[in-house]
Design an enzyme around this catalytic site. Structure first.
Site, PDB file in Angstrom:
ATOM      1  N   ASP A  55      -2.115  -7.888  -5.330  1.00 33.83           N
ATOM      2  CA  ASP A  55      -3.242  -7.932  -4.400  1.00 33.83           C
ATOM      3  C   ASP A  55      -2.816  -8.857  -3.258  1.00 33.83           C
ATOM      4  N   ARG A  66     -13.727   6.864   3.685  1.00 33.04           N
ATOM      5  CA  ARG A  66     -14.471   5.679   4.142  1.00 33.04           C
ATOM      6  C   ARG A  66     -14.865   5.728   5.609  1.00 33.04           C
ATOM      7  N   PHE A  94     -14.105   0.477   6.329  1.00 34.21           N
ATOM      8  CA  PHE A  94     -15.185   1.456   6.133  1.00 34.21           C
ATOM      9  C   PHE A  94     -16.096   1.373   7.342  1.00 34.21           C
ATOM     10  N   GLY A 133       0.830  -1.212   0.000  1.00 34.15           N
ATOM     11  CA  GLY A 133       0.000   0.000   0.000  1.00 34.15           C
ATOM     12  C   GLY A 133       0.864   1.260   0.000  1.00 34.15           C
ATOM     13  N   GLY A 134       2.053   1.166  -0.591  1.00 36.55           N
ATOM     14  CA  GLY A 134       3.003   2.302  -0.557  1.00 36.55           C
ATOM     15  C   GLY A 134       2.723   3.393  -1.587  1.00 36.55           C
ATOM     16  N   GLY A 135       1.668   3.221  -2.393  1.00 36.40           N
ATOM     17  CA  GLY A 135       1.390   4.225  -3.426  1.00 36.40           C
ATOM     18  C   GLY A 135       0.535   5.381  -2.947  1.00 36.40           C
ATOM     19  N   LYS A 158      -7.117  -6.229  12.734  1.00 41.98           N
ATOM     20  CA  LYS A 158      -5.935  -5.544  13.291  1.00 41.98           C
ATOM     21  C   LYS A 158      -5.517  -6.180  14.620  1.00 41.98           C
ATOM     22  N   TYR A 181      -7.461   0.863  18.049  1.00 38.04           N
ATOM     23  CA  TYR A 181      -8.550  -0.045  18.443  1.00 38.04           C
ATOM     24  C   TYR A 181      -8.202  -1.517  18.198  1.00 38.04           C
ATOM     25  N   PRO A 221      -6.098   9.214  14.307  1.00 39.78           N
ATOM     26  CA  PRO A 221      -6.582   9.746  13.030  1.00 39.78           C
ATOM     27  C   PRO A 221      -5.547  10.567  12.238  1.00 39.78           C
TER      28      PRO A 221
HETATM   29  C1  HXC Z   1     -21.068  -1.787   3.635  1.00 37.85           C
HETATM   30  C2  HXC Z   1     -19.591  -2.367   1.965  1.00 37.85           C
HETATM   31  C3  HXC Z   1     -19.057  -1.047   1.945  1.00 37.85           C
HETATM   32  C4  HXC Z   1     -19.628  -0.086   2.838  1.00 37.85           C
HETATM   33  C5  HXC Z   1     -18.005  -2.231   0.459  1.00 37.85           C
HETATM   34  N1  HXC Z   1     -18.898  -3.037   1.029  1.00 37.85           N
HETATM   35  N2  HXC Z   1     -18.074  -1.011   0.999  1.00 37.85           N
HETATM   36  N3  HXC Z   1     -20.574  -2.732   2.799  1.00 37.85           N
HETATM   37  N4  HXC Z   1     -20.615  -0.501   3.665  1.00 37.85           N
HETATM   38  N5  HXC Z   1     -19.174   1.161   2.863  1.00 37.85           N
HETATM   39  C6  HXC Z   1     -19.155  -4.440   0.693  1.00 37.85           C
HETATM   40  C7  HXC Z   1     -19.597  -4.610  -0.755  1.00 37.85           C
HETATM   41  O1  HXC Z   1     -20.985  -4.407  -0.911  1.00 37.85           O
HETATM   42  C8  HXC Z   1     -19.183  -6.058  -1.037  1.00 37.85           C
HETATM   43  O2  HXC Z   1     -20.112  -6.967  -0.482  1.00 37.85           O
HETATM   44  C9  HXC Z   1     -17.927  -6.216  -0.216  1.00 37.85           C
HETATM   45  O3  HXC Z   1     -17.943  -5.183   0.777  1.00 37.85           O
HETATM   46  C10 HXC Z   1     -16.668  -6.034  -1.056  1.00 37.85           C
HETATM   47  O4  HXC Z   1     -16.757  -4.784  -1.708  1.00 37.85           O
HETATM   48  P1  HXC Z   1     -15.919  -4.440  -3.020  1.00 37.85           P
HETATM   49  O5  HXC Z   1     -16.071  -3.008  -3.326  1.00 37.85           O
HETATM   50  O6  HXC Z   1     -16.225  -5.455  -4.083  1.00 37.85           O
HETATM   51  O7  HXC Z   1     -14.451  -4.827  -2.491  1.00 37.85           O
HETATM   52  P2  HXC Z   1     -13.050  -4.382  -2.943  1.00 37.85           P
HETATM   53  O8  HXC Z   1     -13.070  -3.744  -4.314  1.00 37.85           O
HETATM   54  O9  HXC Z   1     -12.182  -5.524  -2.736  1.00 37.85           O
HETATM   55  O10 HXC Z   1     -12.694  -3.198  -1.910  1.00 37.85           O
HETATM   56  C11 HXC Z   1     -12.311  -3.459  -0.592  1.00 37.85           C
HETATM   57  C12 HXC Z   1     -12.869  -2.375   0.373  1.00 37.85           C
HETATM   58  C13 HXC Z   1     -12.574  -0.953  -0.147  1.00 37.85           C
HETATM   59  C14 HXC Z   1     -12.218  -2.656   1.725  1.00 37.85           C
HETATM   60  C15 HXC Z   1     -14.365  -2.588   0.476  1.00 37.85           C
HETATM   61  O11 HXC Z   1     -13.061  -0.004   0.754  1.00 37.85           O
HETATM   62  C16 HXC Z   1     -11.103  -0.717  -0.408  1.00 37.85           C
HETATM   63  O12 HXC Z   1     -10.602  -1.012  -1.495  1.00 37.85           O
HETATM   64  N6  HXC Z   1     -10.340  -0.194   0.571  1.00 37.85           N
HETATM   65  C17 HXC Z   1      -8.872   0.038   0.453  1.00 37.85           C
HETATM   66  C18 HXC Z   1      -8.431   1.325   1.083  1.00 37.85           C
HETATM   67  C19 HXC Z   1      -8.924   1.613   2.484  1.00 37.85           C
HETATM   68  O13 HXC Z   1      -9.939   1.043   2.927  1.00 37.85           O
HETATM   69  N7  HXC Z   1      -8.264   2.543   3.182  1.00 37.85           N
HETATM   70  C20 HXC Z   1      -8.649   2.926   4.549  1.00 37.85           C
HETATM   71  C21 HXC Z   1      -7.675   2.410   5.532  1.00 37.85           C
HETATM   72  S1  HXC Z   1      -7.895   3.286   7.071  1.00 37.85           S
HETATM   73  P3  HXC Z   1     -21.267  -7.691  -1.387  1.00 37.85           P
HETATM   74  O14 HXC Z   1     -21.915  -8.616  -0.431  1.00 37.85           O
HETATM   75  O15 HXC Z   1     -22.143  -6.580  -1.871  1.00 37.85           O
HETATM   76  O16 HXC Z   1     -20.537  -8.388  -2.507  1.00 37.85           O
HETATM   77  C22 HXC Z   1      -7.842   2.177   8.323  1.00 37.85           C
HETATM   78  C23 HXC Z   1      -7.838   2.622   9.778  1.00 37.85           C
HETATM   79  C24 HXC Z   1      -8.510   3.918  10.042  1.00 37.85           C
HETATM   80  O17 HXC Z   1      -7.748   1.024   8.109  1.00 37.85           O
HETATM   81  C25 HXC Z   1      -8.648   4.297  11.519  1.00 37.85           C
HETATM   82  C26 HXC Z   1      -9.022   5.773  11.661  1.00 37.85           C
HETATM   83  C27 HXC Z   1      -8.914   6.316  13.018  1.00 37.85           C
HETATM   84  P1  NAP Z   2      -4.921   4.351   2.189  1.00 37.36           P
HETATM   85  O1  NAP Z   2      -4.245   5.490   1.501  1.00 37.36           O
HETATM   86  O2  NAP Z   2      -6.274   3.943   1.711  1.00 37.36           O
HETATM   87  O3  NAP Z   2      -3.928   3.111   2.149  1.00 37.36           O
HETATM   88  C1  NAP Z   2      -4.293   1.792   1.925  1.00 37.36           C
HETATM   89  C2  NAP Z   2      -3.373   1.216   0.856  1.00 37.36           C
HETATM   90  O4  NAP Z   2      -3.547  -0.188   0.818  1.00 37.36           O
HETATM   91  C3  NAP Z   2      -3.658   1.748  -0.537  1.00 37.36           C
HETATM   92  O5  NAP Z   2      -2.462   2.149  -1.154  1.00 37.36           O
HETATM   93  C4  NAP Z   2      -4.250   0.547  -1.273  1.00 37.36           C
HETATM   94  O6  NAP Z   2      -3.878   0.557  -2.637  1.00 37.36           O
HETATM   95  C5  NAP Z   2      -3.590  -0.598  -0.518  1.00 37.36           C
HETATM   96  N1  NAP Z   2      -4.388  -1.818  -0.609  1.00 37.36           N
HETATM   97  C6  NAP Z   2      -5.689  -1.988  -0.262  1.00 37.36           C
HETATM   98  N2  NAP Z   2      -6.088  -3.233  -0.539  1.00 37.36           N
HETATM   99  C7  NAP Z   2      -5.000  -3.873  -1.033  1.00 37.36           C
HETATM  100  C8  NAP Z   2      -4.785  -5.186  -1.509  1.00 37.36           C
HETATM  101  N3  NAP Z   2      -5.758  -6.097  -1.501  1.00 37.36           N
HETATM  102  N4  NAP Z   2      -3.547  -5.514  -1.955  1.00 37.36           N
HETATM  103  C9  NAP Z   2      -2.549  -4.600  -1.960  1.00 37.36           C
HETATM  104  N5  NAP Z   2      -2.694  -3.345  -1.539  1.00 37.36           N
HETATM  105  C10 NAP Z   2      -3.921  -2.983  -1.081  1.00 37.36           C
HETATM  106  O7  NAP Z   2      -5.070   4.635   3.751  1.00 37.36           O
HETATM  107  P2  NAP Z   2      -4.022   5.106   4.866  1.00 37.36           P
HETATM  108  O8  NAP Z   2      -4.757   5.994   5.777  1.00 37.36           O
HETATM  109  O9  NAP Z   2      -2.751   5.566   4.249  1.00 37.36           O
HETATM  110  O10 NAP Z   2      -3.777   3.727   5.635  1.00 37.36           O
HETATM  111  C11 NAP Z   2      -2.490   3.155   5.729  1.00 37.36           C
HETATM  112  C12 NAP Z   2      -2.417   2.267   6.953  1.00 37.36           C
HETATM  113  O11 NAP Z   2      -2.605   3.033   8.125  1.00 37.36           O
HETATM  114  C13 NAP Z   2      -3.463   1.161   7.001  1.00 37.36           C
HETATM  115  O12 NAP Z   2      -2.906  -0.007   7.557  1.00 37.36           O
HETATM  116  C14 NAP Z   2      -4.501   1.719   7.935  1.00 37.36           C
HETATM  117  O13 NAP Z   2      -5.270   0.715   8.555  1.00 37.36           O
HETATM  118  C15 NAP Z   2      -3.596   2.437   8.925  1.00 37.36           C
HETATM  119  N6  NAP Z   2      -4.273   3.451   9.735  1.00 37.36           N
HETATM  120  C16 NAP Z   2      -4.633   4.626   9.156  1.00 37.36           C
HETATM  121  C17 NAP Z   2      -5.252   5.582   9.944  1.00 37.36           C
HETATM  122  C18 NAP Z   2      -5.671   6.917   9.396  1.00 37.36           C
HETATM  123  O14 NAP Z   2      -6.295   7.668  10.121  1.00 37.36           O
HETATM  124  N7  NAP Z   2      -5.340   7.253   8.174  1.00 37.36           N
HETATM  125  C19 NAP Z   2      -5.488   5.319  11.301  1.00 37.36           C
HETATM  126  C20 NAP Z   2      -5.114   4.101  11.837  1.00 37.36           C
HETATM  127  C21 NAP Z   2      -4.485   3.177  11.030  1.00 37.36           C
HETATM  128  P3  NAP Z   2      -4.828  -0.110  -3.778  1.00 37.36           P
HETATM  129  O15 NAP Z   2      -6.216   0.333  -3.474  1.00 37.36           O
HETATM  130  O16 NAP Z   2      -4.261   0.409  -5.055  1.00 37.36           O
HETATM  131  O17 NAP Z   2      -4.641  -1.577  -3.636  1.00 37.36           O
END
Ligand code: HXC
Ligand code: NAP
Length: 285
Positions: A69, A203, A101, A18-20, A166, A151, A194
């Site tokens: 992936d 999300r 999300f 996820g380095g991009g 996690k 958390y 955050p």
């Molecule tokens: C309910 C949801 C949903 C939502 C997706 N789904 N989003 N359900 N609410 N908001 C459901 C879909 O309907 C589907 O189920 C299933 O999840 C998979 O969804 P896809 O979109 O097909 O999956 P995919 O393309 O693989 O995407 C994975 C993802 C997406 C996790 C859903 O959000 C993603 O690509 N995230 C990567 C980046 C990311 O999340 N960054 C945040 C990290 S921050 P069905 O049943 O309909 O098929 C973090 C910590 C933050 O981790 C802490 C802050 C303090």
């Molecule tokens: P982000 O920009 O959405 O980073 C997530 C990265 O993971 C993206 O580059 C995404 O790239 C990659 N990724 C997702 N699914 C993947 C898959 N299946 N295979 C390979 N790569 C995948 O969010 P961020 O805030 O920088 O989060 C980075 C880390 O910090 C995460 O571990 C998150 O849980 C943690 N964190 C963040 C926060 C915050 O407040 N931002 C707080 C607590 C913890 P692609 O979509 O191109 O795959």
């Protein structure tokens, strides 16, 4: 302010999942400034290539992008193989890729649960295995840094697949800190509060109201800056942190401590109200 010697990470080969984007990209940038050679992976090739190009031109060092992936063990194998061949080895693995999300748990489908657990828990495990096996076979030392969340220890409603995954990664960190230490492999983790990255905010904090609430929970009154996390990561993966093993370092402005204390919301009580409360409480009136 320069926190470190410029050669802190000189010639270390670091793979960041996820380095991009977001925090992964901020770490890549800092590691490069400190002399590391960096590979980044993720699912979106265009995002990776653009990031690699920008990071390389900012710093003059080459960044190696690999589409992968992390949910697919075959792709994880090929990615690690390609990075290993390109740089000759890997010294540090940063498990940073995540999916998350907000949603009431009862609204989740099995697919939604799988999506998050697959990226965070399985993806981290597959990467850890793929790199760890090579280090052990070739008798090479190494460091793994896992990005978790606060958390992971406390749990949290409305992000339950992420909290469960996690927590699993934290258990992986602490378990392997003991099992693999005799091989010269160190495990460390960072628990961020955050940080307003596009990926997380879109999300988890998609409205101004939710964003304000998030900010209001942080005793320091602000969100984190990606460079602050990147500096912590640079220290933890460097040889300067060579005796830190199995530790998770929180970087959250004090947020989780405030959330955990039962009386923390008394922050809303005014001075006048405190005068009255102090009278009321003195003799248990
Ligand atoms: C309910 C949801 C949903 C939502 C997706 N789904 N989003 N359900 N609410 N908001 C459901 C879909 O309907 C589907 O189920 C299933 O999840 C998979 O969804 P896809 O979109 O097909 O999956 P995919 O393309 O693989 O995407 C994975 C993802 C997406 C996790 C859903 O959000 C993603 O690509 N995230 C990567 C980046 C990311 O999340 N960054 C945040 C990290 S921050 P069905 O049943 O309909 O098929 C973090 C910590 C933050 O981790 C802490 C802050 C303090
Ligand atoms: P982000 O920009 O959405 O980073 C997530 C990265 O993971 C993206 O580059 C995404 O790239 C990659 N990724 C997702 N699914 C993947 C898959 N299946 N295979 C390979 N790569 C995948 O969010 P961020 O805030 O920088 O989060 C980075 C880390 O910090 C995460 O571990 C998150 O849980 C943690 N964190 C963040 C926060 C915050 O407040 N931002 C707080 C607590 C913890 P692609 O979509 O191109 O795959």
């Amino acid at each position: 302010m320069e926190a470190f010697a410029k050669d802190l990470l000189k010639d270390k080969v670091i793979l960041i999942t996820g380095g991009g984007t977001g925090l992964g990209r901020a770490m890549a940038s800092r590691f490069l400034q400190l002399g590391a050679k960096v590979a980044i992976c993720g699912r979106r090739e265009d995002v990776l290539e653009k990031a690699a190009e920008e990071l390389s031109s900012a710093d003059g060092s080459e960044v190696f992008p690999q589409r992968c992936d992390v949910r697919d063990p075959g792709q994880v194998h090929n990615c690690v193989d390609a990075v290993w061949r390109h740089f000759g080895r890997i010294d540090v693995l940063v498990n940073n890729a995540a999916g998350n999300f907000i949603s009431p748990t009862e609204r989740l489908s099995p697919n939604a649960v799988n999506a998050v657990l697959g990226i965070v828990l399985h993806g981290t495990f597959y990467m850890t295995l793929e790199v760890g096996k090579r280090w052990i076979e070739q008798r090479l030392p190494g460091t793994m840094l896992n990005i978790v969340t606060t958390y992971a220890s406390t749990g949290s409603g409305y992000v339950v697949p992420s909290a469960a995954a996690k927590a699993g990664v934290l258990a992986l960190t602490r378990s392997l800190a003991v099992e693999w230490a005799p091989h010269g492999i160190r495990q460390v983790a960072i628990a961020p509060g955050p940080f307003p990255t596009e990926g997380a905010w879109s999300r988890l904090s998609p409205t101004p109201e939710l964003e304000a609430k998030m900010l209001g929970r942080v005793p320091l009154g602000r969100t984190g800056r990606p460079e602050e996390l990147a500096d912590l990561a640079a220290f933890l993966v460097s040889d300067a942190a060579g005796y830190i093993n199995g530790e998770v370092v929180t970087i959250d402005g004090g947020e989780w401590l405030r959330g955990a204390g039962q009386f923390n919301d008394l922050a809303e009580v005014t001075e006048e109200q405190w005068d009255r409360l102090s009278e009321l409480t003195r003799k248990g009136k």
